[in-house]
Design a protein around this motif. Structure first.
Motif, mmCIF file in Angstrom:
data_model
loop_
_atom_site.group_PDB
_atom_site.id
_atom_site.type_symbol
_atom_site.label_atom_id
_atom_site.label_comp_id
_atom_site.label_asym_id
_atom_site.label_seq_id
_atom_site.Cartn_x
_atom_site.Cartn_y
_atom_site.Cartn_z
ATOM 1 N N LYS A 68 -5.494 -5.896 2.815
ATOM 2 C CA LYS A 68 -4.255 -6.472 3.339
ATOM 3 C C LYS A 68 -3.706 -5.557 4.411
ATOM 4 O O LYS A 68 -3.613 -4.360 4.233
ATOM 5 C CB LYS A 68 -3.246 -6.651 2.198
ATOM 6 C CG LYS A 68 -3.693 -7.760 1.289
ATOM 7 C CD LYS A 68 -2.680 -8.092 0.221
ATOM 8 C CE LYS A 68 -3.221 -9.234 -0.620
ATOM 9 N NZ LYS A 68 -2.964 -9.047 -2.042
ATOM 10 N N GLY A 72 1.630 -7.601 6.127
ATOM 11 C CA GLY A 72 1.825 -8.308 4.870
ATOM 12 C C GLY A 72 1.309 -9.727 4.857
ATOM 13 O O GLY A 72 1.290 -10.359 3.810
ATOM 14 N N ASP B 587 3.334 -8.614 -1.998
ATOM 15 C CA ASP B 587 2.260 -7.643 -1.753
ATOM 16 C C ASP B 587 2.556 -6.333 -2.487
ATOM 17 O O ASP B 587 3.568 -6.210 -3.172
ATOM 18 C CB ASP B 587 2.016 -7.434 -0.249
ATOM 19 C CG ASP B 587 3.180 -6.749 0.435
ATOM 20 O OD1 ASP B 587 4.123 -6.330 -0.273
ATOM 21 O OD2 ASP B 587 3.145 -6.636 1.664
ATOM 22 N N GLU B 588 1.663 -5.351 -2.323
ATOM 23 C CA GLU B 588 1.762 -4.122 -3.113
ATOM 24 C C GLU B 588 3.050 -3.368 -2.840
ATOM 25 O O GLU B 588 3.607 -2.708 -3.712
ATOM 26 C CB GLU B 588 0.569 -3.197 -2.829
ATOM 27 C CG GLU B 588 -0.753 -3.695 -3.358
ATOM 28 C CD GLU B 588 -1.364 -4.788 -2.501
ATOM 29 O OE1 GLU B 588 -0.819 -5.060 -1.405
ATOM 30 O OE2 GLU B 588 -2.373 -5.377 -2.917
ATOM 31 N N GLN B 593 5.733 -12.840 0.989
ATOM 32 C CA GLN B 593 5.282 -13.633 2.132
ATOM 33 C C GLN B 593 6.154 -14.872 2.251
ATOM 34 O O GLN B 593 6.355 -15.591 1.287
ATOM 35 C CB GLN B 593 3.836 -14.088 1.935
ATOM 36 C CG GLN B 593 2.839 -12.949 1.975
ATOM 37 C CD GLN B 593 1.435 -13.453 1.736
ATOM 38 O OE1 GLN B 593 1.217 -14.425 1.015
ATOM 39 N NE2 GLN B 593 0.461 -12.797 2.343
#
Lengths: 149, 648
Positions: A68, A72, B587-588, B593
């Motif tokens: 990734k 994002g 996400d991490e 999103q």
């Protein structure tokens, strides 16, 4: 301009034929460069894909390849098929069942740098659904495995 | 016992359809068959209706000893989706198909008073032949009432994507439309057999075509909106084969709808109309074949499990081939229709029919080419790039034709057509030029689309000019409304293609994104739960140029039975467009999103579709109202003029 009675049906039949032929010619012209061919990484390794041509790339997502990016929403991963691999870049929301070591079909174009830029990753909506061509790939793979044994 | 009762009713209905076919084949040799045919057709309709009601009851009770219920339902499912699960699967939907077919036959037997009796009986025979094949398909290859022993403890659920109120009623609407066309098919075949082709046939056929066409229009429009909000991809038409399966009968029915008017009003385009009636229902069957045979998943899976696919394919070949065979054998005995000039209403409608046929042909080729290619050993996919390129010029031409078509006179027109179309043409050219200045980046097709739509909006109303509006027939209002709907839908499609703004980013709670004129702030993310799902729900505050905020709540849903994730888009509809938001994953680093679209005028697409359907409905009501006051045709010496007046 009055069409003579005897000829009217003939004229209509001819028009209908012309419409049919017209449809076929129009379709052929449209299909020339807009049909997206389904390819596997092996096909691309063999040089069968022109950069910029619309393609569907089908294969398996390589274990550990999903990366990734900082924004994002961009993700890079590798699709493999046998020994051949193709790097793929996709900007968007990944479908829910996108996983490493599982089948994927990406729609997009091969860039000049050899990276496949995907506009769309085909989703498996549920366990029973599979993109049409994926069934094909697994069938072919099964055949290969049977042959290997 | 419920399942067995449903199955028994189905067998009985199949036997009756065989009887009805036999009576029709024997024809007058049996003497007066009036006393047999209508009751048999009605009993068949009632029996299939009963059978379908039994299936619904099984689903309502979630009777898991029935295989179909166990495979497609779940005791925890909301009531409405238990109902819709009854037709949301192969067997149930085929039972619905057959039910509509039999009920349509019953309605034809009960209500049809205009046709000569022998033509009606031949048509009912054709309808019975259709019914028989599909009864056979259900009973041999897709029994919806099959039992499961032992019964499972819990059902396997239903695809969560299908748990949506819109979709619960989408397939039935389409099926009513598909199968309504079967009556046009049967009437055409009956008329070919008895050689009763003329205005009476057209007027008997017209309400069915109109009704079917209205339902298809509603089904396609609703399906398009469903795909738009449910799939979360922001698109409204994907040229998916399943979508094309409903579009092709619609295109054929649209052509038929126009040519049947020529036959009714002018006794012209006789063979042409019969052919279109055959083609329209053939397209319905082809659509069913595409969706139900499994051929879309893969030609190979079709070949691996050939029973169902091959059965439908065989039915398709028998019916389409049979109808075309009868057509070929009989058409030379059908007298040629009334003549008309190169510049006339009839010629305009021929133009409409030709363009629609070409459109149908290109969609057909684009849909079947990948299947043919796969059968020949290579894989190719045909998507939007092909279909948009090939269909949009044809749609534009159809739009242009509408500038003058409805203004033309029957038989012969003096030729001042261009003068009558001056205003729409001027509007079109002006719009085109203005768009050059305002939006230079637009594609040529989208610009033409908006320009033609603007002209068409004017042109569609012109038939009302110089008329006493209170005395204008409802059918004319219907035509005007439907043509205006075409302009509205074209505007929506072109605007969506050109002016949509998209934004995709990963943001933290509290961050703001801009899309078009909007500022969208991610206020919070919270877990929520529904009857059979849990979800993460984003709260978005959207403002346009400092106005009061609009709250949108897109969700990422998790269904447990079967385990599936879906994205539920949140859409805010405004007068000038829609704000469309989708929540993706986290996400991490803890960012979410978000995908945002600002889609100006996109609602016009479905508004146009609704107007088109409304126009068809008005025309249907108007026609039925007029027909009601008209005596049966054989007692009516001059039917042609009355009808010509409606359309003039």
């Amino acid at each position: 301009m009055r069409v003579r009675s005897k000829h009217q049906r003939l004229v209509l039949v001819l028009l209908a034929m012309m419409a049919l032929i017209g449809a076929v010619l129009l379709a052929m012209w449209g299909l020339q460069d807009r049909a997206a061919y389904f390819m596997t990484p092996q096909d691309i390794a063999a040089g069968r894909a022109q950069p910029g041509q619309p393609l569907r790339l089908g294969g398996m997502v390589q274990q550990g390849s999903v990366d990734k990016q900082a924004d994002g929403v961009t993700v890079a991963f590798t699709v493999y098929d046998g020994p051949a691999t193709v790097p793929v870049r996709f900007r968007g929301i990944l479908p829910d069942l996108f996983k490493e070591n599982s089948g994927v079909v990406a729609e997009g174009r091969l860039g000049p740098d050899g990276v496949f830029v995907a506009d769309n990753i085909l989703a498996k909506h549920d366990e029973r659904y599979m993109p049409p061509q994926m069934g094909n790939v697994s069938a072919e793979r099964a055949t290969e495995q049977t042959l290997a044994q | 016992m419920i399942a067995e009762a449903g199955l028994a009713a189905l067998w009985l209905a199949a036997a009756l359809s065989l009887l009805q076919l036999a009576v029709a084949l024997a024809g007058r040799r049996l003497g007066d068959t009036r006393a047999i045919v209508a009751p048999v057709a009605v009993a068949q309709g009632l029996l299939t209706l009963f059978s379908f009601a039994m299936l619904i009851w099984l689903f309502v009770r979630t009777d898991l000893s029935v295989e179909l219920v166990a495979a497609n339902s779940h005791s925890a499912k909301p009531f409405i989706y238990k109902l819709s699960a009854a037709w949301g699967n192969h067997e149930g939907s085929m039972l619905l198909w057959v039910t509509v077919l039999a009920v349509a036959g019953a309605a034809m037997a009960l209500l049809e008073r205009r046709l000569p009796e022998r033509a009606l009986h031949a048509a009912l025979g054709a309808q019975a032949a259709l019914g028989l094949g599909f009864f056979g398909f259900l009973l041999m290859a897709s029994n919806p009432f099959a039992r499961l022993n032992p019964a499972p403890v819990e059902g396997r659920g239903l695809n969560p994507l299908l748990q949506d109120p819109g979709l619960a009623f989408h397939p039935p609407t389409l099926y009513f439309g598909y199968v309504g066309l079967s009556v046009a098919f049967s009437l055409a075949v009956g008329a070919l057999i008895t050689r009763d082709v003329g205005p009476a046939l057209a007027r008997a056929m017209r309400p069915w075509v109109l009704g079917a066409w209205v339902l298809l229009t509603i089904g396609i429009t609703a399906g398009s909106y469903w795909a738009y909000y449910e799939l979360g991809w922001g698109g409204w038409w994907f040229w998916d084969p399943v979508e094309n399966a409903s579009l092709m009968p619609w295109l054929a029915a649209t052509a038929l709808l126009h040519s049947v008017n020529v036959l009714a009003a002018r006794n012209g385009l006789r063979a042409w109309t019969l052919m279109l009636a055959v083609v329209a229902f053939s397209m319905s069957m082809i659509g069913t074949f595409l969706v139900r045979s499994g051929i879309l998943t893969s030609v190979h899976s079709f070949a691996v499990d050939p029973e169902r696919g091959a059965f439908i394919l065989a039915l398709l070949v028998i019916y389409v081939g049979g109808a075309l065979g009868i057509f070929a054998a009989r058409i030379s005995t059908v007298r040629e229709g009334a003549r008309f000039d190169v510049v006339s209403r009839e010629a305009g409608l021929v133009g409409n029919n030709l363009l629609l046929s070409v459109l149908l042909g290109t969609v057909f080729i684009g849909t079947f080419y990948p299947i043919a290619a796969e059968a020949m050993g290579y894989a190719v996919s045909i998507g939007a790039p092909y279909f948009n390129l090939v269909t949009s010029p044809l749609v534009l031409l159809l739009g242009f034709l509408l500038f003058v078509g409805p203004l033309l006179r029957w038989r012969h027109d003096g030729g001042r057509i261009l003068r009558r179309a001056t205003l729409p043409l001027v509007v079109t050219v002006l719009t085109f030029l203005v768009l050059f200045a305002v939006a230079p980046g637009m594609s040529i097709l989208a610009r033409l689309g908006l320009a033609v739509a603007a002209g068409l909006a004017i042109a569609s109303i012109l038939p009302l000019v110089d008329r006493k509006l209170t005395r204008t027939p409802l059918a004319t209002w219907g035509m005007v409304t439907a043509h205006l709907g075409v302009a509205v839908a074209m505007t929506g499609a072109a605007a969506d293609a050109s002016f949509t703004k998209e934004r995709l980013a990963a943001v933290r709670v509290g961050d703001t994104l801009e899309v078009g004129p909007w500022q969208v702030r991610l206020a919070s993310i919270e877990p929520v739960a529904g009857p059979n799902w849990t979800a993460l729900e984003a709260k978005l505050e959207a403002r346009r140029s400092g106005g009061s905020p609009v709250i949108l709540k897109p969700q990422s849903r998790y269904f447990s039975d079967p385990p599936t994730e879906t994205n539920e888009a949140a859409i805010d509809t405004l007068l000038d467009g829609q704000l469309y938001t989708v929540l993706g994953r986290q996400d991490e680093s803890g960012r979410w999103q978000l995908r945002l679209w600002w889609k100006p005028l996109v609602t016009f697409i479905w508004l146009g579709g609704a107007l088109i359907a409304l126009g068809g409905l008005l025309a249907l009501i108007g026609r039925l109202w007029r027909e009601r006051r008209r005596k049966p045709v054989h007692a009516d010496p001059e039917p042609v003029h009355a009808d010509a007046e409606v359309l003039a």
